[in-house]
Design an enzyme around this catalytic site. Sequence first.
Site, PDB file in Angstrom:
ATOM      1  N   HIS A   1     -81.181 -30.830 -13.286  1.00  0.00           N
ATOM      2  CA  HIS A   1     -80.644 -31.230 -11.977  1.00  0.00           C
ATOM      3  C   HIS A   1     -79.771 -32.476 -12.134  1.00  0.00           C
ATOM      4  O   HIS A   1     -80.103 -33.558 -11.635  1.00  0.00           O
ATOM      5  CB  HIS A   1     -81.865 -31.505 -11.089  1.00  0.00           C
ATOM      6  CG  HIS A   1     -81.625 -31.704  -9.640  1.00  0.00           C
ATOM      7  ND1 HIS A   1     -80.754 -32.631  -9.126  1.00  0.00           N
ATOM      8  CD2 HIS A   1     -82.194 -31.110  -8.560  1.00  0.00           C
ATOM      9  CE1 HIS A   1     -80.805 -32.597  -7.802  1.00  0.00           C
ATOM     10  NE2 HIS A   1     -81.665 -31.683  -7.441  1.00  0.00           N
TER      11      HIS A   1
ATOM     12  N   GLU B   1     -75.865 -28.602 -11.227  1.00  0.00           N
ATOM     13  CA  GLU B   1     -77.121 -28.305 -11.915  1.00  0.00           C
ATOM     14  C   GLU B   1     -77.044 -26.973 -12.669  1.00  0.00           C
ATOM     15  O   GLU B   1     -76.678 -25.951 -12.090  1.00  0.00           O
ATOM     16  CB  GLU B   1     -78.250 -28.238 -10.875  1.00  0.00           C
ATOM     17  CG  GLU B   1     -78.277 -29.463  -9.962  1.00  0.00           C
ATOM     18  CD  GLU B   1     -79.188 -29.286  -8.767  1.00  0.00           C
ATOM     19  OE1 GLU B   1     -80.225 -28.595  -8.904  1.00  0.00           O
ATOM     20  OE2 GLU B   1     -78.870 -29.818  -7.689  1.00  0.00           O
TER      21      GLU B   1
HETATM   22  C1  BG6 Z   1     -81.175 -29.744  -4.825  1.00  0.00           C
HETATM   23  C2  BG6 Z   1     -81.474 -28.813  -3.690  1.00  0.00           C
HETATM   24  O1  BG6 Z   1     -81.217 -29.027  -6.027  1.00  0.00           O
HETATM   25  O2  BG6 Z   1     -82.146 -30.774  -4.866  1.00  0.00           O
HETATM   26  C3  BG6 Z   1     -81.497 -29.622  -2.400  1.00  0.00           C
HETATM   27  O3  BG6 Z   1     -80.527 -27.783  -3.634  1.00  0.00           O
HETATM   28  C4  BG6 Z   1     -82.496 -30.746  -2.502  1.00  0.00           C
HETATM   29  O4  BG6 Z   1     -81.831 -28.762  -1.314  1.00  0.00           O
HETATM   30  C5  BG6 Z   1     -82.162 -31.595  -3.719  1.00  0.00           C
HETATM   31  O5  BG6 Z   1     -82.451 -31.543  -1.333  1.00  0.00           O
HETATM   32  C6  BG6 Z   1     -83.097 -32.769  -3.956  1.00  0.00           C
HETATM   33  O6  BG6 Z   1     -84.408 -32.328  -4.030  1.00  0.00           O
HETATM   34  P1  BG6 Z   1     -85.590 -33.360  -4.155  1.00  0.00           P
HETATM   35  O7  BG6 Z   1     -86.848 -32.541  -4.163  1.00  0.00           O
HETATM   36  O8  BG6 Z   1     -85.370 -34.104  -5.447  1.00  0.00           O
HETATM   37  O9  BG6 Z   1     -85.476 -34.280  -2.970  1.00  0.00           O
END
Ligand code: BG6
Length: 304
Positions: A171, A278
């Site tokens: 990510h 990502e």
């Molecule tokens: C992204 C998602 O990969 O991660 C989003 O598509 C999400 O919807 C974001 O808000 C962050 O996620 P997290 O769990 O780290 O707050």
Amino acid sequence: MYAIYERNSRFGKPGAVNFVDHENGGATVELTSQRGSATVELFGGLVTSWRPKGSEEVLWLSNTGSFVDGRARSPRGGIPVCWPWFADHPTDPSLPAHGFARKSAWEPVHTDATTGDVRLTLRTDVAVVGHVPWPHRAEVSLDVVLGATLDVRLTTRNVGNAPFDLTQALHTYFRVGDVTRIEIKGLDAVTYLDKLDAFASKQQVGAITIDREVDRIYLGTTGAIDLVDPVLQRTIRVTRSGSTSAVVWNPWIAKAARMGDVVDASGADAYLRMVCIEAANAGPDVVSIPPGGTHTLATELEVK
Ligand code: BG6
């Protein structure tokens, strides 16, 4: 878990791999080569920084949270490992979004600096993550290779007797000069699921530009993605393997305010300084791993 100083004596490489232990049992791994530097947190297996030689920091990291003070306050950003499910759990919304690997302790199992590139391999023991139900047996390792590029590889090996399905992502939060001026190229004509429109299926036309919240899963795509940043005057090329889906995300103003940890030196304007691209197995891009099988999801970053 290794005792303080033991990690350096077993896995440290002078001038190339250095472990800075934290009092809570975690550590920051500092990787250094002729071609740049990177840092990785053992908690979460989180790459937090990559600076290719002669270039500014590539990754975005919030300035809220700390690995030193306690594990609960990991800063947002870097390259979180989303595993063994991406986004919400497919059947149980009470389970943590993006799985539990990013909230798990990882340990070094191998380092190498003999080739000019610097390699760190981490592993996490999914069997000890007792509080989250995941009824499978797997070995998970994360390779971080610091060379002319930054190569991050997440390998899952099924060591159980039954097949299992996996969704996951590396990510990556990229640091950008001004998100409203970037262009993300390489996804023209690709179909995506728009999370902000009940996962409606849409088609990308031209480059992606960002002037509002964006949360999309691009499907059936394996090619390179270029993040063109006219303010920082660089293009970052993202290549992937073991992945036919890519997620593009920026929380924009309201969601960043709700999240509370999208904050950096520019304060609440931090959403303008970041974008996530990502490498994923997400949406219908589900990986099925048979007993004894392995799957590697990889992302390689290059500053051009
Ligand atoms: C992204 C998602 O990969 O991660 C989003 O598509 C999400 O919807 C974001 O808000 C962050 O996620 P997290 O769990 O780290 O707050």
